[in-house]
Design a protein around this motif. Structure first.
Motif, PDB file in Angstrom:
ATOM      1  N   CYS A 111       0.849  -1.194   0.000  1.00  0.00           N
ATOM      2  CA  CYS A 111       0.000   0.000   0.000  1.00  0.00           C
ATOM      3  C   CYS A 111       0.882   1.240   0.000  1.00  0.00           C
ATOM      4  N   MET A 113      -0.168   4.253   0.912  1.00  0.00           N
ATOM      5  CA  MET A 113      -0.770   5.324   1.709  1.00  0.00           C
ATOM      6  C   MET A 113      -0.008   5.665   2.991  1.00  0.00           C
ATOM      7  N   GLY A 114       0.768   4.727   3.492  1.00  0.00           N
ATOM      8  CA  GLY A 114       1.681   5.023   4.599  1.00  0.00           C
ATOM      9  C   GLY A 114       1.058   5.315   5.952  1.00  0.00           C
ATOM     10  N   CYS A 115      -0.129   4.774   6.227  1.00  0.00           N
ATOM     11  CA  CYS A 115      -0.729   4.985   7.554  1.00  0.00           C
ATOM     12  C   CYS A 115       0.211   4.390   8.610  1.00  0.00           C
ATOM     13  N   PHE A 117      -0.051   3.257  11.627  1.00  0.00           N
ATOM     14  CA  PHE A 117      -0.427   2.146  12.508  1.00  0.00           C
ATOM     15  C   PHE A 117      -0.566   0.825  11.754  1.00  0.00           C
ATOM     16  N   CYS A 118      -0.279   0.837  10.435  1.00  0.00           N
ATOM     17  CA  CYS A 118      -0.641  -0.308   9.591  1.00  0.00           C
ATOM     18  C   CYS A 118       0.574  -1.157   9.237  1.00  0.00           C
ATOM     19  N   SER A 120       0.950  -2.877   6.644  1.00  0.00           N
ATOM     20  CA  SER A 120       1.265  -2.808   5.200  1.00  0.00           C
ATOM     21  C   SER A 120       2.284  -1.714   4.901  1.00  0.00           C
ATOM     22  N   THR A 121       2.481  -0.819   5.855  1.00  0.00           N
ATOM     23  CA  THR A 121       3.342   0.328   5.619  1.00  0.00           C
ATOM     24  C   THR A 121       4.828  -0.049   5.600  1.00  0.00           C
ATOM     25  N   GLY A 156      -8.438  -5.444   3.284  1.00  0.00           N
ATOM     26  CA  GLY A 156      -7.163  -6.103   3.546  1.00  0.00           C
ATOM     27  C   GLY A 156      -6.029  -5.181   3.130  1.00  0.00           C
ATOM     28  N   GLY A 158      -3.851  -2.777   0.982  1.00  0.00           N
ATOM     29  CA  GLY A 158      -4.060  -1.866  -0.144  1.00  0.00           C
ATOM     30  C   GLY A 158      -5.177  -0.866   0.094  1.00  0.00           C
ATOM     31  N   GLU A 159      -5.173   0.167  -0.720  1.00  0.00           N
ATOM     32  CA  GLU A 159      -6.228   1.190  -0.679  1.00  0.00           C
ATOM     33  C   GLU A 159      -7.112   0.943  -1.911  1.00  0.00           C
ATOM     34  N   CYS A 192      -9.039   5.228   2.906  1.00  0.00           N
ATOM     35  CA  CYS A 192      -8.421   6.115   3.887  1.00  0.00           C
ATOM     36  C   CYS A 192      -8.828   7.560   3.585  1.00  0.00           C
TER      37      CYS A 192
HETATM   38  S1  SF4 Z   1      -3.775  -0.760   3.926  1.00  0.00           S
HETATM   39 FE1  SF4 Z   1      -5.269   0.781   4.643  1.00  0.00          FE
HETATM   40  S2  SF4 Z   1      -4.594   1.293   6.714  1.00  0.00           S
HETATM   41 FE2  SF4 Z   1      -2.882   0.261   5.720  1.00  0.00          FE
HETATM   42  S3  SF4 Z   1      -1.589   1.912   4.853  1.00  0.00           S
HETATM   43 FE3  SF4 Z   1      -3.044   1.275   3.258  1.00  0.00          FE
HETATM   44  S4  SF4 Z   1      -4.800   2.647   3.448  1.00  0.00           S
HETATM   45 FE4  SF4 Z   1      -3.625   2.812   5.357  1.00  0.00          FE
END
Ligand code: SF4
Length: 366
Positions: A111, A113-115, A117-118, A120-121, A156, A158-159, A192
């Motif tokens: 992903c 998006m770089g959140c 707390f996630c 996937s980051t 799951g 990805g955005e 997000c």
């Molecule tokens: S999977 Fe969702 S929560 Fe995790 S970084 Fe991507 S957008 Fe954010």
């Protein structure tokens, strides 16, 4: 020659494909039926051997390989690590509720998006998934567990709105009578907050539930944990949400991962309630945050979670605390993929260094 992924094709495209192979039109229906059941080409015994051999030569099904399975001993939640044909890994989670089976699927491998707390980051973005690869997860889970899935959440890895066209194609395929025929109202699409795509989705005439990862009602604080907020701040996000509810008449769910000492104060609850009251057609889903290694975030204790929910409820906001499933198997998105990617990297490094190879455990398919 690059092989065609059959699950990417809708009914019309599959008919065109069989016509291009000089096969009669009814073959498209036969192939589609077996694909939906998760059959490999060898298992498509409704087709002649020659047709199966031809398919294997020029096409792949799009049903992913099961690379790992983790099964919760607490509540029967099953977490899958799937491997696509090019080796990218994605996760899906099967959950059992009183109303039936629900699957949480991935829309991208990684992903952007770089959140903070996630899980996937922490690992690099590989690529977006095609419509067929998204659908393939649902089919593979149904086949592996021999269940009928009635609810789908695209929450799951990805955005989803960063892979908009493929996700919408998937939604049309999975809701079609000749597809898996899952009701659009039983599907949630998470975002997000990619504002322009919320407007586009509202106009698609697909009555899916929009689920917005909010996590903080203040711009300055939300931007610190969710970089997307710098591009699309909260007022713009809520305006898009208002448009979505007006167009679809569907209630929006706001996901709020409660993080101890970060977003769980009365000040946060009051601001959140104020925003919800303005929007009206909405619901807040509180998620005690999963511990993800390296983030330093902790979940609030039970008493604080209940206090926060109580503050929202007292102001007339519809609110629930998400029931935790699969806690013993780290069911939060991205964690299994992260672990396996790290194990594979370590195995590669060990190989290069000429030391003993790390063994990656194979799935328990039983
Ligand atoms: S999977 Fe969702 S929560 Fe995790 S970084 Fe991507 S957008 Fe954010």
């Amino acid at each position: 020659m690059e092989k065609i992924r059959l699950l990417d094709l809708d009914t019309h495209e599959l008919e065109e494909f069989v016509a291009s192979k000089n096969l009669p039109k009814y073959r498209a229906k036969q192939i589609a039926e077996r694909l939906t059941a998760g059959a490999s080409f060898e298992e498509m015994t409704n087709l002649s051997k020659d047709v199966r051999a031809m398919l294997a030569e020029c096409a792949v099904t799009g049903i992913p390989e099961v690379a790992d399975v983790k099964r919760s001993q607490l509540d029967g939640t099953v977490k899958f690590l799937f491997e696509q044909e090019d080796g990218v890994l994605v996760e899906s989670v099967l959950m059992k509720y009183s109303y039936g089976y629900s699957v949480c699927i991935s829309s991208q491998a990684g992903c952007k998006m770089g959140c903070r707390f996630c899980a996937s980051t922490g690992i690099p973005f590989s690529r977006s998934l095609s419509a067929g690869e998204i659908l393939g997860q649902v089919i593979a889970v149904q086949k592996h567990e021999n269940v009928r899935i009635g609810h789908i959440v695209i929450m799951g890895i990805g955005e989803p709105l960063d892979n908009y066209d493929n996700v919408v194609k998937f939604l049309r395929r999975v809701t079609a009578d000749e597809g898996l025929n899952v009701g659009a109202r039983k599907i949630s699409v998470s975002t997000c907050g990619i504002v322009p795509k919320i407007y586009t989705l509202a106009d698609e005439k697909l009555p899916v539930t929009l689920s917005v990862s909010l996590h903080n009602p203040f711009d300055s604080e939300r931007s610190k944990i969710m970089p997307i907020n710098k591009k699309y701040p909260l007022d713009e996000l809520f305006e898009a949400c208002r448009y979505y509810t007006e167009k679809t008449k569907r209630r929006i769910t706001f996901e709020y991962a409660l993080i101890a000492g970060v977003n769980d104060s009365k000040r946060h609850a009051d601001e959140l309630a104020a925003r919800m009251k303005k929007l009206k057609l909405c619901h807040v889903n509180l998620i005690p945050v999963n511990k993800v290694s390296g983030t330093g975030f902790e979940r609030p204790d039970r008493k604080n979670i209940e206090r926060f929910a109580g503050l929202l409820d007292a102001q007339g906001v519809s609110v629930t605390v998400r029931r935790e499933l699969g806690r013993d198997i780290d069911a939060a998105c991205g964690q299994l993929r992260k672990q396996t990617a790290e194990e594979r990297k370590a195995a590669e490094a060990a190989k290069t260094a000429g030391v003993a190879e790390t063994v990656i455990e194979k799935p328990d398919n039983g």
